[in-house]
Scaffold this active site. Structure first.
Site, mmCIF file in Angstrom:
data_model
loop_
_atom_site.group_PDB
_atom_site.id
_atom_site.type_symbol
_atom_site.label_atom_id
_atom_site.label_comp_id
_atom_site.label_asym_id
_atom_site.label_seq_id
_atom_site.Cartn_x
_atom_site.Cartn_y
_atom_site.Cartn_z
ATOM 1 N N SER A 104 37.743 36.561 35.474
ATOM 2 C CA SER A 104 37.993 35.147 35.737
ATOM 3 C C SER A 104 39.178 35.084 36.691
ATOM 4 O O SER A 104 39.764 36.106 37.038
ATOM 5 C CB SER A 104 38.357 34.433 34.439
ATOM 6 O OG SER A 104 39.596 34.942 33.980
ATOM 7 N N LYS A 105 39.535 33.879 37.069
ATOM 8 C CA LYS A 105 40.636 33.735 38.020
ATOM 9 C C LYS A 105 41.927 34.383 37.494
ATOM 10 O O LYS A 105 42.655 35.037 38.226
ATOM 11 C CB LYS A 105 40.861 32.256 38.318
ATOM 12 C CG LYS A 105 41.881 32.066 39.415
ATOM 13 C CD LYS A 105 41.698 30.777 40.153
ATOM 14 C CE LYS A 105 42.875 30.603 41.103
ATOM 15 N NZ LYS A 105 42.530 30.531 42.492
#
Ligand code: GLU
Length: 506
Positions: free
Chosen positions: A280-281
């Site tokens: 994920s980010k």
């Protein structure tokens, strides 16, 4: 089991067969029994991103592998922009891909191919298959398709089209319905994907439905476009994410129907976060430009990304030339790689210490102005170059360099951090008042001269060096952490140092 394994299991609940790749042919590895017709061909790889978002780290790593493989073999690395999803493709995303690739030094050969521009060629191929009886028109309605999905679900079969228009007389076609064109996939037997990473992956053809080549509006599907483009671009090796492994089984059958060579495949496992979860980010799933803005060097990124899922013995730190020399598909791992910022930062620090000081100064200046929006002066660049040997010893990123060099661009009177202010009590200010004339009297402002003057002053006052250095650092930088105090004095220059000292001594 690998991600690809799970994917395939989902496709075929009873599982699938897998055998080993013959890894004896070093360098130009061939799966057991693979066609040798490509042995003499120049290696041509491609990176085929869809321009629907930023150039994310998984894509970047795939691009790097394709690039390294082509460079290792003295072949070509091509770039194809898969912009057929008109609603989601944007010019900004195309630009971001170009910029990210250029920043990473992944230069491509030949002109970029834009997939959408090839759509008529793709449609021609579908129509040719239709004329040859290898594809057919399908008039199934939305309702029919929904019904088929339901039926497949109820039977626990992978969802798919049941082939109802395959042998049906087109005279039965409902009026006013624009048909799609579907490929006639083999009904029996199995498709083997000879994959350099996954081994031989065998999929029963019964689970591969007659998929769409051309939609009812005449637009080609991804599956068709990829196959035609890879053929037209003479791609010999398709290196891509293992989320495309089942697509390979579909694509191989299309190539076979067309009488085309099947490229060699390497389906590379995904990248996960350091905690093993999907990237994920927070884990690093960002665009290439964000890595630049965080202060990573392209050569460190190449080193880190090359090691992410590929290995060469125990080598962790290496140059791009070494990676090109060593790279091969046989050493790509089968399990998902874990993205680890701490490792990346450590590696970046090592590459920074090898890097040229002027280049680092330019990057630091860019970080200060373009990323952080700080004001700099005409002298900042020179001061950064002078300070760089001391600065880069402690820094892991260009951001660290900018932060630790911030004192250079602060304007007087400096704002003091709380900790710095505490150091400037009566004793601290006494040190400043005492040392100012000594520094002022120095005939030249050199590192050695400054060190001698500060040490002499400490001796004379029977103070430990730290007791002198700390208030000096506070006055000169406004903080309690900075490069070595003699470096700070030397880089700031005589006038600025004396002025900053006097500002705080008063
Ligand atoms: N455009 C596809 C993607 O971005 C890649 C297709 C391929 O490499 O074959 O996932």
């Amino acid at each position: 089991m690998t991600t690809a394994g799970h994917l395939l299991q989902a496709l075929r609940p009873e599982g699938y067969a897998r055998t080993h790749v013959d890894r004896t042919d070093k360098g130009r590895l061939m799966p057991a029994g693979a066609s040798t017709s490509q042995g003499s061909k120049t290696v041509r790889t491609r990176f085929a991103p869809s321009p629907t978002g930023f150039l994310h780290i998984g894509g970047t790593r795939t691009a790097l592998f394709s690039w390294l493989f082509a460079r290792h073999h003295g072949g070509q690395f091509l770039l194809r922009i898969e912009d057929t999803d008109r609603a989601r493709s944007t010019d900004e995303a195309v630009e971001a891909i170009f910029e990210g690739m250029r920043w990473l030094g992944l230069e491509w050969d030949e002109d970029v191919v834009f997939q959408y521009a090839q759509r008529n060629r793709h449609a021609d191929v579908a129509n040719q298959l239709l004329a040859d009886g290898k594809a057919y028109r399908c008039y199934a309605s939305k309702e029919d398709l929904a019904e088929m999905r339901e039926a497949a679900k109820a039977e626990g079969k992978p969802q798919g089209y049941d082939g109802r228009w395959r042998d049906r007389d087109p005279a039965e076609a409902p009026e006013g319905v624009e048909p799609v064109i579907r490929i006639k996939m083999p009904r029996d037997g199995e498709t083997v994907i000879r994959d350099h990473v996954q081994g031989d992956v065998t999929i029963p053809n019964a689970v591969l439905d007659d998929y769409i080549l051309l939609r009812s509006d005449g637009s080609p599907t991804y599956m068709l476009s990829v196959v035609v483009d890879d053929h037209d671009m003479n791609i010999t090796h398709v290196i891509r994410g293992d989320d495309h492994l089942t697509n390979a089984a579909r694509q191989i059958n299309l190539m076979t129907a067309l009488g085309w060579d099947v490229p060699e495949y390497a389906h590379v496992p995904m990248i996960h976060g350091a905690d093993g979860a999907k990237l994920s980010k927070r884990h690093g799933a960002m665009g290439a430009e964000e890595y630049r803005d965080m202060g990573f060097l392209p050569e460190a990124m190449r080193n880190y990304l090359a090691r992410l899922g590929w290995s060469h013995g125990d080598d962790e730190v290496f140059s791009t030339d070494q990676a090109i020399e060593w790279f091969g598909l046989d050493a790509i791992g089968k399990s998902p790689a874990k993205f680890d910022f701490v490792k990346l930062a450590n590696l970046n620090g090592i590459h920074m210490r090898e890097a040229d000081d002027t280049r680092l100064a330019n990057e630091t200046l860019r970080m200060m102005t373009d990323v952080k929006g700080w004001q700099v002066t005409d002298d900042t660049r020179d001061a950064l170059i002078t300070a760089m040997p001391g600065l880069k010893e402690r820094a892991k990123t260009i951001d660290d360099l900018a932060e630790s060099a911030r004192f250079l661009i602060e304007t007087r009177p400096l704002a003091m951090s709380d900790k710095a202010a505490k150091l400037l009590d009566d004793d601290g200010r006494g040190v400043l008042t005492g040392i100012a004339p000594k520094l002022e009297a120095l005939p030249s402002w050199t590192l050695d001269g400054l060190e001698a003057a500060v040490r002499d002053f400490a001796d004379e006052k029977e103070l430990k060096l730290g007791k002198v250095a700390q208030p000096l650092r506070a006055a000169l930088t406004g903080t309690t952490t900075s490069p070595g105090i003699f470096d700070v004095l030397a880089v700031l220059g005589k006038d600025e140092c004396l002025a900053r000292i006097k500002d705080q001594a008063a």
